[in-house]
Design a protein around this motif. Structure first.
Motif, short mmCIF file in Angstrom:
data_model
loop_
_atom_site.label_atom_id
_atom_site.label_comp_id
_atom_site.label_asym_id
_atom_site.label_seq_id
_atom_site.Cartn_x
_atom_site.Cartn_y
_atom_site.Cartn_z
N SER A 1 18.83 1.63 -62.42
CA SER A 1 18.56 0.94 -61.16
C SER A 1 19.82 0.77 -60.31
O SER A 1 19.73 0.52 -59.12
CB SER A 1 17.92 -0.42 -61.43
N LYS A 2 20.98 0.93 -60.91
CA LYS A 2 22.23 0.79 -60.16
C LYS A 2 22.75 2.12 -59.63
O LYS A 2 23.85 2.18 -59.09
CB LYS A 2 23.28 0.14 -61.05
N GLY B 1 8.03 2.16 -65.86
CA GLY B 1 8.36 1.18 -64.85
C GLY B 1 9.06 1.75 -63.63
O GLY B 1 9.59 2.85 -63.65
N ILE B 2 9.03 0.97 -62.57
CA ILE B 2 9.75 1.32 -61.35
C ILE B 2 11.22 1.01 -61.57
O ILE B 2 11.59 -0.08 -61.99
CB ILE B 2 9.21 0.51 -60.15
N VAL B 3 12.06 1.98 -61.27
CA VAL B 3 13.50 1.82 -61.47
C VAL B 3 14.19 1.41 -60.17
O VAL B 3 15.12 0.61 -60.17
CB VAL B 3 14.14 3.12 -62.01
N GLY B 4 13.73 1.93 -59.04
CA GLY B 4 14.38 1.61 -57.77
C GLY B 4 13.52 1.93 -56.57
O GLY B 4 12.46 2.55 -56.68
N LEU B 5 14.01 1.50 -55.41
CA LEU B 5 13.33 1.68 -54.14
C LEU B 5 14.28 2.35 -53.14
O LEU B 5 15.48 2.11 -53.17
CB LEU B 5 12.89 0.33 -53.57
N HIS B 6 13.71 3.17 -52.25
CA HIS B 6 14.46 3.80 -51.17
C HIS B 6 13.59 3.80 -49.91
O HIS B 6 12.37 3.94 -50.00
CB HIS B 6 14.77 5.26 -51.49
N ARG B 7 14.21 3.68 -48.76
CA ARG B 7 13.50 3.92 -47.49
C ARG B 7 13.66 5.39 -47.14
O ARG B 7 14.76 5.92 -47.16
CB ARG B 7 14.09 3.06 -46.38
#
Length: 173
Positions: free
Chosen positions: A121-122, A69-75
């Motif tokens: 995710s945190k 799964g996807i854990v997090g997002l970044h720009r």
């Protein structure tokens, strides 16, 4: 079976509202909300342009296999990076960016060969202009000057790794 079940979108909406991974992004302006959630752990849902509370049924991007799964997002520069869990079968960093085809705007996904995945995710943050996340091997950075090549991750906690990765419950950091 491909059929839409009654109330299915309502359930996904509740999941999206409880998502831990959420980021603003857009093609030419930061005008949408992107979030990870729902029943499919490899989907990134995005809101309508300038409507952060409205997520149309078909506004989602499938990012790699659903095995991790996807854990997090970044720009990162002009991209939205989706960072997944560790995986032996696919890369863990996927770069999303907007494009046009026949006057229609869409988001495309480019896989990288990065193999280190995020574990919490945190544990996503940005230091100056460098996106960081916690991995099982330490703190990794998405090096934005490498986004056009295969190598996009750099370890940023080398001197602390031995002590850091020995900590219990690192996945809850």
């Amino acid at each position: 079976d491909g059929e839409t079940k009654v109330g299915q979108y309502k359930e996904e909406r509740i999941d999206l509202l409880n998502s831990q991974a959420c980021m603003t992004y857009g093609y030419s302006a930061v005008d949408r909300v992107f979030t990870v959630g729902g029943n499919h752990k490899n989907r990134v849902y995005y809101s309508e342009v300038n409507e952060p509370t409205y997520f149309p049924d078909n506004n989602y991007i499938v990012v790699g296999h659903d095995s991790n799964g996807i854990v997090g997002l970044h720009r990162v520069s002009g991209y939205l990076a989706a960072i997944k869990e560790d995986s032996a079968i696919e890369g863990t960093v996927f770069l999303i960016n907007g494009a046009y085809l026949n006057d229609d705007m869409y988001f495309k996904v480019t896989a990288t060969s990065a193999g280190t995945g995020a574990i919490s995710s945190k544990s996503f943050a940005t230091l100056v202009d460098e996106p960081l996340f916690l991995a099982r091997s330490g703190v990794d950075a998405i090096a934005n000057y490498y986004t056009t090549t295969e190598k996009v991750l750099r370890n940023r906690s080398y001197h602390l790794d031995r002590k850091l990765i020995a900590e219990p419950n690192l996945d809850k950091a």
